[in-house]
Design an enzyme around this catalytic site. Structure first.
Site, short mmCIF file in Angstrom:
data_model
loop_
_atom_site.label_atom_id
_atom_site.label_comp_id
_atom_site.label_asym_id
_atom_site.label_seq_id
_atom_site.Cartn_x
_atom_site.Cartn_y
_atom_site.Cartn_z
N ASP A 12 47.83 62.35 40.05
CA ASP A 12 48.13 61.58 41.06
C ASP A 12 48.12 60.21 40.64
O ASP A 12 47.38 59.87 39.50
CB ASP A 12 47.11 61.79 42.25
CG ASP A 12 47.56 61.03 43.59
OD1 ASP A 12 48.92 60.73 43.71
OD2 ASP A 12 46.47 60.60 44.21
N TYR A 44 51.22 53.46 43.91
CA TYR A 44 52.58 53.41 43.42
C TYR A 44 53.50 53.16 44.10
O TYR A 44 54.54 52.80 43.99
CB TYR A 44 52.45 54.83 42.68
CG TYR A 44 52.13 55.24 41.22
CD1 TYR A 44 51.07 54.48 40.69
CD2 TYR A 44 52.55 56.70 40.75
CE1 TYR A 44 50.58 54.86 39.49
CE2 TYR A 44 51.99 56.78 39.55
CZ TYR A 44 51.11 56.02 38.86
OH TYR A 44 50.60 56.39 37.68
N GLY A 45 53.09 53.30 45.44
CA GLY A 45 53.87 53.22 46.64
C GLY A 45 54.91 51.96 46.66
O GLY A 45 56.05 52.03 47.01
N CYS A 75 51.21 64.29 44.09
CA CYS A 75 51.62 62.96 44.50
C CYS A 75 53.07 62.74 45.18
O CYS A 75 53.98 63.25 44.50
CB CYS A 75 51.57 61.99 43.41
SG CYS A 75 52.30 60.17 43.70
N ASN A 76 53.37 62.62 46.44
CA ASN A 76 54.67 62.85 46.95
C ASN A 76 55.62 61.83 46.42
O ASN A 76 56.83 61.80 46.33
CB ASN A 76 54.67 62.57 48.51
CG ASN A 76 53.93 63.73 49.27
OD1 ASN A 76 54.60 64.50 49.97
ND2 ASN A 76 52.67 63.51 49.28
N THR A 77 55.16 60.54 46.24
CA THR A 77 55.93 59.46 45.62
C THR A 77 56.23 59.67 44.27
O THR A 77 57.46 59.41 44.06
CB THR A 77 54.79 58.12 45.55
OG1 THR A 77 54.10 57.93 46.59
CG2 THR A 77 55.58 57.08 45.07
N CYS A 180 51.96 61.65 52.14
CA CYS A 180 51.45 61.03 51.02
C CYS A 180 49.90 61.60 50.95
O CYS A 180 49.21 61.87 52.05
CB CYS A 180 51.11 59.55 51.19
SG CYS A 180 49.94 58.79 50.17
N THR A 181 49.53 62.08 49.78
CA THR A 181 48.21 63.01 49.61
C THR A 181 47.11 62.14 49.88
O THR A 181 45.91 62.67 50.10
CB THR A 181 48.29 63.51 48.16
OG1 THR A 181 48.40 62.46 47.12
CG2 THR A 181 49.19 64.65 47.93
N HIS A 182 47.05 60.58 49.78
CA HIS A 182 46.27 60.10 50.14
C HIS A 182 45.81 60.23 51.51
O HIS A 182 44.46 60.05 52.20
CB HIS A 182 46.23 58.67 49.64
CG HIS A 182 46.00 58.03 48.32
ND1 HIS A 182 46.88 58.58 47.28
CD2 HIS A 182 44.87 57.60 47.71
CE1 HIS A 182 46.46 58.10 46.40
NE2 HIS A 182 45.26 57.34 46.35
N1 DGL Z 1 49.01 59.92 46.85
C1 DGL Z 1 50.46 59.53 46.45
C2 DGL Z 1 51.64 60.16 47.26
O1 DGL Z 1 51.55 61.25 47.63
C3 DGL Z 1 50.66 57.87 46.33
C4 DGL Z 1 50.20 56.80 46.93
C5 DGL Z 1 50.47 55.47 46.16
O2 DGL Z 1 49.96 55.58 45.07
O3 DGL Z 1 51.11 54.71 46.68
O4 DGL Z 1 52.28 59.42 47.62
#
Ligand code: DGL
Length: 289
Positions: A12, A44-45, A75-77, A180-182
């Protein structure tokens, strides 16, 4: 790298994937796990596809050197922008994280899907939303990008009591998808904010990993009730809690289901190593309480 080889790897941008790791561990009572968090470069978004791909590849090369038996992009992104390319480049099985749109859409009503900007703008995600709209014509499917939310979660750990309304779209949805997993760390608060249930895809990721790694037809041993373990996995019952530990004694002191600890071996990698171990311990304590 002096680590045991052949584990299951999780990636992630930061801490969000810990929620995925904890869901997956419920299905795997034994084994070696790697958790790579790139917290120093998170979120990362708002990064470009090229950047995200390049960063993820750095982690994947380490997984390759560790001979990982499977990799979960928690991580979805990263999944949205890079999974297809990565599947072409690496031979290990890769499980991606995708917003839980289809199963939520079939409940009907007005669905908010919350994600990062990079996910929101990705072709893969747009196709997913289009598929859901096509399939569930009566359901209102409304995707939103919550700029800054993942970054705020990273920055505020462990006190996630910042003002949520700055990041969330207004409205009255009947269900919310956490893309988003966060965001899963804030599941309860987001449910309270909207007064409706929130859904995430973590259990689906865990099941997908099981289907890749556990061959149903092979006996997996027996549990205390004499049931084959593989069956228990498939029913999704939490077999054992998740935990980070250094020594059995230390873990016992924390009274964290000490009898199960010997099963778990999690190795933290990446720039967020120390931070993620800390968060993971806190998560575990809060799960326990
Ligand atoms: N946890 C991540 C997701 O699922 C990334 C969030 C990020 O870094 O912006 O998208």
């Amino acid at each position: 790298m002096n680590l045991p080889k052949g584990g299951i790897a999780f990636f992630d941008s930061g801490a969000g994937g810990l929620t995925v790791l904890s869901s997956c561990l419920r299905y795997f009572p034994k084994g070696v796990f790697y958790y790579y968090g790139d917290n120093a470069r998170a979120p990362y978004g708002n990064r470009t596809e090229d950047e995200i791909y390049r960063f993820v590849k750095q982690a994947f090369d380490i997984f390759l050197s560790l001979k990982a038996q499977a990799v979960v992009i928690a991580c979805n992104t990263a999944t949205a922008v890079a999974v297809e390319k990565l599947r072409k480049e690496y031979s290990f099985p890769i499980v991606g994280a995708e917003p839980y749109v289809l199963p939520t859409a079939c409940k009907g009503g007005k669905i908010f899907i919350l994600s990062t900007r990079a996910t929101y703008e990705s072709v893969r995600y747009k196709k997913l939303c289009a598929r859901a709209r096509e399939k569930e014509r009566e359901t209102e499917i409304l995707p939103f990008s919550c700029d800054g939310l993942a970054g705020a979660i990273e920055a505020h750990f462990p006190a996630l009591d910042f003002c949520l309304s700055e990041y969330l779209p207004r409205g009255k949805p009947t269900a919310v998808v956490l893309g988003c997993t966060h965001y899963i760390f804030l599941k309860k608060r987001i449910e309270e904010f909207y007064g409706c249930p929130c859904y995430d895809g973590n259990d689906g990721i865990a099941r997908r990993l099981c289907s890749l790694l556990i061959k149903k037809e092979e006996p997996q041993g027996k549990n205390r009730d004499g049931q084959p373990l593989s069956r228990v996995f498939w029913e999704g019952r939490p077999l054992a809690p998740v935990c980070v530990y250094k020594s059995k004694q230390k873990a016992k002191k924390r009274r964290i289901f000490a009898q199960k600890l010997r099963f778990f071996r999690i190795f933290f990698l990446g720039s967020g190593k120390t931070k993620n171990v800390k968060i993971y311990k806190q998560m575990f304590v809060s799960i326990k309480n």
